[in-house]
Scaffold this motif. Sequence first.
Motif: not given
Length: 90
Positions: A65-90
């Motif tokens: 349902e999100l528009s085309n573009g760059i989004y950030l996926v934030k994963i958090t566990s045990g006080g640590q955080t990782a961020i990944r870029k994801v590119n949605i294109q149709r």
Amino acid sequence: VEDVNGLEASINLFPNPNNGMFKVVVGTDVQRDLSIGVYNILGAKVADVPTNGRNSGTFEVNASELSNGIYLVKITSGGQTAIRKVNIQR
């Protein structure tokens, strides 16, 4: 010095780019209290990914349902955080 590579090394996101459907794979060495969120480039949360109490495994994300573009996926566990870029294109 805190080991920030533990969570970073445990995360895989694919396919990228995608059409809004993608998977986040979290390795078994993640500690606890896993949360996964999708954010737009302005930092606003646009989706939560249900983990159903699991701290590892494969999590399917439906962000079609999100528009085309760059989004950030934030994963958090045990006080640590990782961020990944994801590119949605149709």
